[in-house]
Design a protein around this motif. Sequence first.
Motif, PDB file in Angstrom:
ATOM      1  N   LEU A  93       0.829  -1.208   0.000  1.00 48.53           N
ATOM      2  CA  LEU A  93       0.000   0.000   0.000  1.00 48.53           C
ATOM      3  C   LEU A  93       0.865   1.260   0.000  1.00 48.53           C
ATOM      4  O   LEU A  93       0.566   2.229  -0.718  1.00 48.53           O
ATOM      5  N   VAL A  94       1.940   1.264   0.791  1.00 42.00           N
ATOM      6  CA  VAL A  94       2.828   2.424   0.833  1.00 42.00           C
ATOM      7  C   VAL A  94       3.481   2.657  -0.524  1.00 42.00           C
ATOM      8  O   VAL A  94       3.564   3.794  -1.006  1.00 42.00           O
ATOM      9  N   ASN A  95       3.942   1.599  -1.159  1.00 39.88           N
ATOM     10  CA  ASN A  95       4.582   1.749  -2.470  1.00 39.88           C
ATOM     11  C   ASN A  95       3.613   2.282  -3.520  1.00 39.88           C
ATOM     12  O   ASN A  95       3.983   3.115  -4.356  1.00 39.88           O
ATOM     13  N   ILE A  96       2.366   1.833  -3.472  1.00 38.45           N
ATOM     14  CA  ILE A  96       1.371   2.313  -4.433  1.00 38.45           C
ATOM     15  C   ILE A  96       1.092   3.796  -4.225  1.00 38.45           C
ATOM     16  O   ILE A  96       1.047   4.589  -5.183  1.00 38.45           O
ATOM     17  N   ILE A  97       0.922   4.203  -2.958  1.00 40.03           N
ATOM     18  CA  ILE A  97       0.624   5.611  -2.670  1.00 40.03           C
ATOM     19  C   ILE A  97       1.818   6.497  -3.008  1.00 40.03           C
ATOM     20  O   ILE A  97       1.662   7.580  -3.589  1.00 40.03           O
ATOM     21  N   ILE A  98       3.020   6.034  -2.651  1.00 41.58           N
ATOM     22  CA  ILE A  98       4.213   6.839  -2.926  1.00 41.58           C
ATOM     23  C   ILE A  98       4.402   7.029  -4.424  1.00 41.58           C
ATOM     24  O   ILE A  98       4.700   8.143  -4.906  1.00 41.58           O
TER      25      ILE A  98
ATOM     26  N   MET B  92      11.141   5.148   3.728  1.00 39.13           N
ATOM     27  CA  MET B  92      11.554   4.501   4.964  1.00 39.13           C
ATOM     28  C   MET B  92      10.804   5.042   6.167  1.00 39.13           C
ATOM     29  O   MET B  92      10.523   4.302   7.110  1.00 39.13           O
ATOM     30  N   THR B  93      10.456   6.320   6.143  1.00 38.57           N
ATOM     31  CA  THR B  93       9.696   6.895   7.255  1.00 38.57           C
ATOM     32  C   THR B  93       8.337   6.225   7.398  1.00 38.57           C
ATOM     33  O   THR B  93       7.906   5.881   8.510  1.00 38.57           O
ATOM     34  N   PHE B  94       7.646   6.013   6.278  1.00 37.37           N
ATOM     35  CA  PHE B  94       6.345   5.347   6.334  1.00 37.37           C
ATOM     36  C   PHE B  94       6.489   3.869   6.696  1.00 37.37           C
ATOM     37  O   PHE B  94       5.640   3.326   7.414  1.00 37.37           O
ATOM     38  N   LEU B  95       7.545   3.231   6.219  1.00 33.88           N
ATOM     39  CA  LEU B  95       7.726   1.809   6.527  1.00 33.88           C
ATOM     40  C   LEU B  95       8.045   1.585   8.004  1.00 33.88           C
ATOM     41  O   LEU B  95       7.761   0.510   8.529  1.00 33.88           O
TER      42      LEU B  95
END
Length: 330
Positions: free
Chosen positions: A222-227, A250-253
Amino acid sequence: MKSQAGLFSADSKSISSPFLVMMRKEVADQLHSLRFIILAALILFTFFGSMYVSMANISKAIANSRDPDRLFLYLKLLTTTDGSLPPFHIFVGFLGPLLGISLGFDAINSEQSNGTLIRLMAQPVYRDSLINAKFVASLIVISTLFLSLNLLMIGGGLMITGVRIEPSEFIRILCFVVLSIIYVSFWLNLSILLSVKFRQTATSALTAIAIWLFFTIFYQILVNIIIKAVLPDPNMLSQEQLISYNGIVMTFLRFVPSQLYTDATTTLLMPSVRSLGPLTMEQMAGAIPSPLSLRESLLVVWPQVSGLIAATVVCFAVSYYIFMRREIRT
């Protein structure tokens, strides 16, 4: 779970220390439960598998002159692999949440569904002694398991190699044990919170497993898609912009407990790791590829450790607050 209502009889010692009585009983119940035996056997199996792979490849790892960590033999036993099996700390990052969930998902609601909670509260027992005993008993079981495995690794390495362990290595391994206990304790407290919140054990177990699966598999996707949808293409960025881009990712992960645990254990078990984020060429210029001291490694991982401790304390505080204010009926 067996009834706890008969624990507090006329014995003055039992009445004077109900917390210790409940804690001892919970430890015994956890050690004799089938789910703990299965998970402990699985962790033990992965531990011996990882140690076998490490022992088979330890000579190559030590002989590599380009590796600044080659002198840390016992740390190499926890990190060396040939690709057939992951290192042991990777297994802990995956199996640790399951261990914590299995020990806490029915901590409170099973007592209520079996009718023992109302009888237990009718005894001269403070309500907080129950939830504290549940947590401390599981914490003792988890601590004993991880400490025993790492001491077994140190003893086996000493017998096989004959190399004396350095004090800095021993302290790093103890820090790894403490960090693993904190990481599993977070999932333990989360499952206890769900056990207090939901009345059905199946609901609390499924919810805890769903949260674990979301953070383990789906959160990164999900983070990769949004980023990718919000930020520009990384291939079109300069070096400084690319470093900033990776820092945002990395901050979101690092909102994921498993990522915090992986970052911290990697730094503790690999002293040559100097940073957990991307570095510019100016920052790397003049850097000597040498291991960090224990104090410097702890300073690097302190944000990750404090994040895990804060999340663990929050989960326990919320479950404590809800349990102390809830109405217990028959």
